[in-house]
Design a protein around this motif. Structure first.
Motif, mmCIF file in Angstrom:
data_model
loop_
_atom_site.group_PDB
_atom_site.id
_atom_site.type_symbol
_atom_site.label_atom_id
_atom_site.label_comp_id
_atom_site.label_asym_id
_atom_site.label_seq_id
_atom_site.Cartn_x
_atom_site.Cartn_y
_atom_site.Cartn_z
ATOM 1 N N PHE A 114 0.829 -1.208 0.000
ATOM 2 C CA PHE A 114 0.000 0.000 0.000
ATOM 3 C C PHE A 114 0.864 1.258 0.000
ATOM 4 C CE2 PHE A 114 -3.267 -2.755 2.401
ATOM 5 C CZ PHE A 114 -3.558 -3.446 1.235
ATOM 6 N N LEU A 115 1.991 1.212 0.687
ATOM 7 C CA LEU A 115 2.926 2.337 0.622
ATOM 8 C C LEU A 115 3.420 2.492 -0.815
ATOM 9 C CD1 LEU A 115 4.659 4.565 1.905
ATOM 10 C CD2 LEU A 115 6.384 2.802 2.347
ATOM 11 N N ARG A 116 3.744 1.376 -1.434
ATOM 12 C CA ARG A 116 4.252 1.419 -2.808
ATOM 13 C C ARG A 116 3.227 2.042 -3.762
ATOM 14 N NH1 ARG A 116 8.224 -0.992 -6.093
ATOM 15 N NH2 ARG A 116 7.539 -1.248 -8.238
ATOM 16 N N VAL A 117 1.962 1.670 -3.644
ATOM 17 C CA VAL A 117 0.959 2.190 -4.565
ATOM 18 C C VAL A 117 0.798 3.707 -4.400
ATOM 19 C CG1 VAL A 117 -1.221 1.893 -3.286
ATOM 20 C CG2 VAL A 117 -1.179 1.524 -5.712
ATOM 21 N N ILE A 118 0.922 4.209 -3.179
ATOM 22 C CA ILE A 118 0.823 5.654 -2.957
ATOM 23 C C ILE A 118 2.044 6.373 -3.535
ATOM 24 C CG2 ILE A 118 0.818 7.458 -1.173
ATOM 25 C CD1 ILE A 118 -1.865 6.093 -1.628
ATOM 26 N N VAL A 119 3.226 5.819 -3.307
ATOM 27 C CA VAL A 119 4.446 6.441 -3.839
ATOM 28 C C VAL A 119 4.415 6.425 -5.368
ATOM 29 C CG1 VAL A 119 6.954 6.241 -3.995
ATOM 30 C CG2 VAL A 119 5.829 6.002 -1.778
ATOM 31 N N VAL A 120 4.035 5.310 -5.960
ATOM 32 C CA VAL A 120 3.929 5.220 -7.418
ATOM 33 C C VAL A 120 2.939 6.263 -7.945
ATOM 34 C CG1 VAL A 120 2.964 3.746 -9.258
ATOM 35 C CG2 VAL A 120 4.680 2.834 -7.684
ATOM 36 N N HIS A 121 1.813 6.397 -7.267
ATOM 37 C CA HIS A 121 0.797 7.374 -7.671
ATOM 38 C C HIS A 121 1.372 8.796 -7.663
ATOM 39 C CE1 HIS A 121 -3.463 8.717 -7.956
ATOM 40 N NE2 HIS A 121 -2.971 9.802 -7.392
ATOM 41 N N GLU A 122 2.045 9.143 -6.583
ATOM 42 C CA GLU A 122 2.593 10.504 -6.486
ATOM 43 C C GLU A 122 3.745 10.718 -7.467
ATOM 44 O OE1 GLU A 122 0.874 12.724 -5.079
ATOM 45 O OE2 GLU A 122 -0.457 11.265 -4.161
ATOM 46 N N LEU A 123 4.562 9.696 -7.696
ATOM 47 C CA LEU A 123 5.626 9.826 -8.688
ATOM 48 C C LEU A 123 5.050 10.029 -10.094
ATOM 49 C CD1 LEU A 123 8.242 7.142 -7.575
ATOM 50 C CD2 LEU A 123 8.573 9.630 -7.655
ATOM 51 N N ALA A 124 3.963 9.366 -10.396
ATOM 52 C CA ALA A 124 3.350 9.515 -11.714
ATOM 53 C C ALA A 124 2.915 10.958 -11.953
ATOM 54 C CB ALA A 124 2.166 8.558 -11.861
ATOM 55 N N HIS A 125 2.584 11.660 -10.875
ATOM 56 C CA HIS A 125 2.191 13.063 -11.022
ATOM 57 C C HIS A 125 3.376 13.961 -11.409
ATOM 58 C CE1 HIS A 125 -2.020 13.101 -10.156
ATOM 59 N NE2 HIS A 125 -1.871 12.452 -9.013
ATOM 60 N N LEU A 126 4.595 13.473 -11.309
ATOM 61 C CA LEU A 126 5.734 14.264 -11.790
ATOM 62 C C LEU A 126 5.639 14.455 -13.300
ATOM 63 C CD1 LEU A 126 8.714 12.724 -9.783
ATOM 64 C CD2 LEU A 126 7.574 14.918 -9.373
ATOM 65 N N ARG A 127 5.064 13.486 -13.984
ATOM 66 C CA ARG A 127 4.929 13.559 -15.440
ATOM 67 C C ARG A 127 3.530 13.947 -15.889
ATOM 68 N NH1 ARG A 127 8.495 9.349 -17.697
ATOM 69 N NH2 ARG A 127 10.539 10.318 -17.564
ATOM 70 N N GLU A 128 2.530 13.429 -15.209
ATOM 71 C CA GLU A 128 1.139 13.657 -15.607
ATOM 72 C C GLU A 128 0.376 14.301 -14.459
ATOM 73 O OE1 GLU A 128 -0.297 13.132 -18.549
ATOM 74 O OE2 GLU A 128 1.531 12.286 -19.419
ATOM 75 N N ARG A 129 -0.113 15.499 -14.662
ATOM 76 C CA ARG A 129 -0.850 16.197 -13.608
ATOM 77 C C ARG A 129 -2.217 15.568 -13.340
ATOM 78 N NH1 ARG A 129 0.076 20.757 -11.550
ATOM 79 N NH2 ARG A 129 1.527 22.343 -12.127
#
Length: 168
Positions: A114-129
């Motif tokens: 669950f930590l991983r899914v949140i970090v992945v989600h926030e990292l994806a926002h670096l490229r896609e708003r």
């Protein structure tokens, strides 16, 4: 009937399965069986290192992250589990843009997936708003089981709410 606030928008047949688990008081044991492992990413420094490792593996050309931390002020009632911010400051004669990621403190004790899914989600926002097709494709690139993990994380939040009697 239990309100499933974290599962809005999911099909009725899934919601009925969740209600059955809740009625039988089996949701917690189901989650523990499926996600038995915690994690040792409990300090802000460890979280920063973990996030940087994922970023360097999947998003090498994305802008650098200046700060990653757990934030106890983020709550799910505001529909946020993590936040990504971009802060622009003038330093010298230059405009500096700093990226920050904040993760809800409840993920210090959550299963690693669950930590991983949140970090992945926030990292994806670096490229896609926005939460568009490209955003979710990027999430799936970093975590192939993203959608299942996100659903299970929502089950975890539901279970936590049932344990505490209030939203987490």
């Amino acid at each position: 009937m239990t309100t499933l606030r974290y599962l809005n928008g999911y099909p009725d047949h899934l919601l009925q399965q969740v209600r059955t688990l809740i009625d039988r008081q089996q949701l917690g044991s189901w989650l523990n069986q499926r996600y038995p492992d915690g994690h040792d990413v409990i300090s802000d420094r460890a979280l920063y290192d973990y996030t940087q490792e994922l970023k360097s593996r999947y998003l090498r050309t994305a802008p650098p992250i200046s700060k990653v931390c757990y934030d106890s002020k983020i709550n799910v009632l505001q529909h946020a589990l993590g936040l990504h911010t971009s802060i622009s400051r003038i330093q010298g004669g230059k405009l500096k843009n700093k990226k920050e990621i904040r993760i809800a403190a409840l993920f210090r004790k959550a299963p690693m997936a669950f930590l991983r899914v949140i970090v992945v989600h926030e990292l994806a926002h670096l490229r896609e708003r926005d939460h568009n097709k490209a955003f979710y494709q990027l999430c799936l690139h970093m975590e192939p089981h993203y959608h299942q993990l996100e659903f299970d994380m929502r089950l975890y939040l539901t279970h936590q709410e049932l344990l505490t009697g209030s939203a987490v």
